[in-house]
Write an enzyme that holds these catalytic residues in place. Structure first.
Site, PDB file in Angstrom:
ATOM      1  N   TYR A  89     -14.291   2.026   4.531  1.00 53.24           N
ATOM      2  CA  TYR A  89     -13.608   0.950   5.257  1.00 53.24           C
ATOM      3  C   TYR A  89     -13.536   1.326   6.738  1.00 53.24           C
ATOM      4  O   TYR A  89     -13.844   0.515   7.621  1.00 53.24           O
ATOM      5  CB  TYR A  89     -12.217   0.807   4.653  1.00 53.24           C
ATOM      6  CG  TYR A  89     -11.409  -0.415   5.013  1.00 53.24           C
ATOM      7  CD1 TYR A  89     -11.105  -1.361   4.037  1.00 53.24           C
ATOM      8  CD2 TYR A  89     -10.874  -0.608   6.275  1.00 53.24           C
ATOM      9  CE1 TYR A  89     -10.298  -2.460   4.309  1.00 53.24           C
ATOM     10  CE2 TYR A  89     -10.086  -1.705   6.572  1.00 53.24           C
ATOM     11  CZ  TYR A  89      -9.800  -2.624   5.582  1.00 53.24           C
ATOM     12  OH  TYR A  89      -9.002  -3.710   5.868  1.00 53.24           O
ATOM     13  N   TRP A  90     -13.116   2.570   7.005  1.00 55.10           N
ATOM     14  CA  TRP A  90     -13.007   3.067   8.377  1.00 55.10           C
ATOM     15  C   TRP A  90     -14.372   3.036   9.073  1.00 55.10           C
ATOM     16  O   TRP A  90     -14.471   2.649  10.238  1.00 55.10           O
ATOM     17  CB  TRP A  90     -12.408   4.478   8.350  1.00 55.10           C
ATOM     18  CG  TRP A  90     -12.435   5.197   9.651  1.00 55.10           C
ATOM     19  CD1 TRP A  90     -11.593   5.020  10.714  1.00 55.10           C
ATOM     20  CD2 TRP A  90     -13.343   6.228  10.035  1.00 55.10           C
ATOM     21  NE1 TRP A  90     -11.925   5.874  11.726  1.00 55.10           N
ATOM     22  CE2 TRP A  90     -13.005   6.633  11.335  1.00 55.10           C
ATOM     23  CE3 TRP A  90     -14.419   6.856   9.400  1.00 55.10           C
ATOM     24  CZ2 TRP A  90     -13.690   7.634  12.017  1.00 55.10           C
ATOM     25  CZ3 TRP A  90     -15.102   7.853  10.071  1.00 55.10           C
ATOM     26  CH2 TRP A  90     -14.732   8.230  11.370  1.00 55.10           C
ATOM     27  N   TYR A  93     -12.189  -4.961  10.832  1.00 51.85           N
ATOM     28  CA  TYR A  93     -12.840  -5.119   9.522  1.00 51.85           C
ATOM     29  C   TYR A  93     -12.817  -6.591   9.101  1.00 51.85           C
ATOM     30  O   TYR A  93     -13.822  -7.131   8.633  1.00 51.85           O
ATOM     31  CB  TYR A  93     -12.102  -4.242   8.510  1.00 51.85           C
ATOM     32  CG  TYR A  93     -12.735  -4.142   7.142  1.00 51.85           C
ATOM     33  CD1 TYR A  93     -13.648  -3.129   6.857  1.00 51.85           C
ATOM     34  CD2 TYR A  93     -12.392  -5.017   6.112  1.00 51.85           C
ATOM     35  CE1 TYR A  93     -14.214  -2.994   5.592  1.00 51.85           C
ATOM     36  CE2 TYR A  93     -12.948  -4.898   4.853  1.00 51.85           C
ATOM     37  CZ  TYR A  93     -13.860  -3.884   4.595  1.00 51.85           C
ATOM     38  OH  TYR A  93     -14.406  -3.755   3.338  1.00 51.85           O
ATOM     39  N   ASP A 132      -7.527   7.676  -4.987  1.00 48.53           N
ATOM     40  CA  ASP A 132      -7.383   6.315  -5.503  1.00 48.53           C
ATOM     41  C   ASP A 132      -8.754   5.848  -5.979  1.00 48.53           C
ATOM     42  O   ASP A 132      -9.669   5.719  -5.163  1.00 48.53           O
ATOM     43  CB  ASP A 132      -6.828   5.407  -4.409  1.00 48.53           C
ATOM     44  CG  ASP A 132      -6.755   3.955  -4.815  1.00 48.53           C
ATOM     45  OD1 ASP A 132      -6.325   3.673  -5.949  1.00 48.53           O
ATOM     46  OD2 ASP A 132      -7.137   3.100  -3.994  1.00 48.53           O
ATOM     47  N   LYS A 172      -9.763   3.647   3.013  1.00 51.19           N
ATOM     48  CA  LYS A 172     -10.808   4.550   2.527  1.00 51.19           C
ATOM     49  C   LYS A 172     -11.821   4.816   3.648  1.00 51.19           C
ATOM     50  O   LYS A 172     -11.916   4.048   4.609  1.00 51.19           O
ATOM     51  CB  LYS A 172     -11.516   3.944   1.314  1.00 51.19           C
ATOM     52  CG  LYS A 172     -10.597   3.816   0.103  1.00 51.19           C
ATOM     53  CD  LYS A 172     -11.364   3.379  -1.119  1.00 51.19           C
ATOM     54  CE  LYS A 172     -10.471   3.321  -2.330  1.00 51.19           C
ATOM     55  NZ  LYS A 172     -10.042   4.628  -2.817  1.00 51.19           N
ATOM     56  N   ASP A 225     -16.815   0.990   8.395  1.00 48.40           N
ATOM     57  CA  ASP A 225     -17.117  -0.428   8.633  1.00 48.40           C
ATOM     58  C   ASP A 225     -16.317  -1.020   9.791  1.00 48.40           C
ATOM     59  O   ASP A 225     -16.736  -2.017  10.372  1.00 48.40           O
ATOM     60  CB  ASP A 225     -16.867  -1.252   7.368  1.00 48.40           C
ATOM     61  CG  ASP A 225     -17.981  -1.124   6.355  1.00 48.40           C
ATOM     62  OD1 ASP A 225     -19.004  -0.462   6.650  1.00 48.40           O
ATOM     63  OD2 ASP A 225     -17.837  -1.686   5.254  1.00 48.40           O
ATOM     64  N   GLU A 231       0.806  -1.223   0.000  1.00 45.24           N
ATOM     65  CA  GLU A 231       0.000   0.000   0.000  1.00 45.24           C
ATOM     66  C   GLU A 231       0.838   1.272   0.000  1.00 45.24           C
ATOM     67  O   GLU A 231       0.491   2.237  -0.674  1.00 45.24           O
ATOM     68  CB  GLU A 231      -0.968   0.016   1.183  1.00 45.24           C
ATOM     69  CG  GLU A 231      -2.049  -1.029   1.112  1.00 45.24           C
ATOM     70  CD  GLU A 231      -3.032  -0.819  -0.034  1.00 45.24           C
ATOM     71  OE1 GLU A 231      -3.038   0.254  -0.663  1.00 45.24           O
ATOM     72  OE2 GLU A 231      -3.813  -1.747  -0.302  1.00 45.24           O
ATOM     73  N   HIS A 282      -9.044  -6.713   1.903  1.00 46.15           N
ATOM     74  CA  HIS A 282      -8.527  -5.356   2.130  1.00 46.15           C
ATOM     75  C   HIS A 282      -8.575  -4.553   0.831  1.00 46.15           C
ATOM     76  O   HIS A 282      -8.973  -3.392   0.815  1.00 46.15           O
ATOM     77  CB  HIS A 282      -7.098  -5.410   2.669  1.00 46.15           C
ATOM     78  CG  HIS A 282      -6.511  -4.057   2.918  1.00 46.15           C
ATOM     79  ND1 HIS A 282      -6.889  -3.274   3.974  1.00 46.15           N
ATOM     80  CD2 HIS A 282      -5.588  -3.342   2.223  1.00 46.15           C
ATOM     81  CE1 HIS A 282      -6.231  -2.125   3.926  1.00 46.15           C
ATOM     82  NE2 HIS A 282      -5.430  -2.147   2.869  1.00 46.15           N
ATOM     83  N   ASN A 283      -8.223  -5.173  -0.252  1.00 41.16           N
ATOM     84  CA  ASN A 283      -8.162  -4.506  -1.547  1.00 41.16           C
ATOM     85  C   ASN A 283      -9.539  -4.349  -2.201  1.00 41.16           C
ATOM     86  O   ASN A 283      -9.823  -3.317  -2.810  1.00 41.16           O
ATOM     87  CB  ASN A 283      -7.225  -5.274  -2.479  1.00 41.16           C
ATOM     88  CG  ASN A 283      -7.137  -4.669  -3.853  1.00 41.16           C
ATOM     89  OD1 ASN A 283      -7.574  -5.269  -4.834  1.00 41.16           O
ATOM     90  ND2 ASN A 283      -6.559  -3.485  -3.957  1.00 41.16           N
ATOM     91  N   GLY A 284     -10.395  -5.350  -2.057  1.00 43.45           N
ATOM     92  CA  GLY A 284     -11.633  -5.365  -2.831  1.00 43.45           C
ATOM     93  C   GLY A 284     -12.919  -5.304  -2.043  1.00 43.45           C
ATOM     94  O   GLY A 284     -13.994  -5.481  -2.605  1.00 43.45           O
TER      95      GLY A 284
END
Length: 170
Positions: free
Chosen positions: A93-94, A121, A78, A90, A96, A66, A142-144
């Protein structure tokens, strides 16, 4: 972190209502660690983690991909939205992971807060995803996003994680 503290943290973040819900929702499995009889220390094994669901080694690989683990990277655009901090988190994400520290950028740019956000998460989504509990699944989620481990578009990301020295067992 003790199991009781972990559950208290999750419940404090309104991620769950109680131990029963956690066990049912996430099918949390507790692994016993091998102990070296002479030293009373855990046997060395890259798959053993002391800080949560995702091993320290897998977390390091994610961080390297990352941002090269740059704690001063800040926020960057991004795919149409900001990604912040060494793990490039993002805002969704935070949210969640329970909105720790009360401010997205503050948490994402703080290594420890971002690390714990990722652990929360993953605890929330690994059971939902239907994928095994391993470094590949965690990296691809993490990525998707929550079902990233099933998305073929995250395979390239997993290949980058492997280039950092991680395996499915990391």
């Amino acid at each position: 972190m003790s199991v009781a503290l972990f559950f208290a943290l999750l419940c404090g973040l309104n991620v769950c209502c109680g131990l029963k819900e956690i066990l049912e929702s996430y099918k949390v499995e507790f692994e016993q660690r091998e102990v070296d009889v002479e030293s009373d220390e855990p046997a060395s094994d890259d798959s053993i983690d002391s800080n949560g669901l995702v091993s320290d080694k897998c977390m390091r690989c994610i961080c390297m991909v990352e941002s090269h683990c740059n704690n001063n990277i800040g926020c960057r655009m991004d795919v149409g939205s900001l990604s912040c901090g060494p793990f490039q988190i993002k805002k969704a994400y935070w949210i969640d992971c329970g909105q720790p520290k009360g401010d997205y950028k503050t948490c994402a740019n703080d290594y420890s807060c971002a690390y714990n956000c990722i652990q929360t998460y993953m605890a929330r989504y690994i059971g939902y995803s239907g994928c095994p509990k391993n470094c590949e699944s965690y990296a691809r989620i993490h990525n998707g996003g929550p079902r990233g481990c099933t998305n073929p578009n995250t395979i390239g990301y997993w290949n980058k994680i492997k280039q950092q020295g991680c395996t499915i067992y990391s």
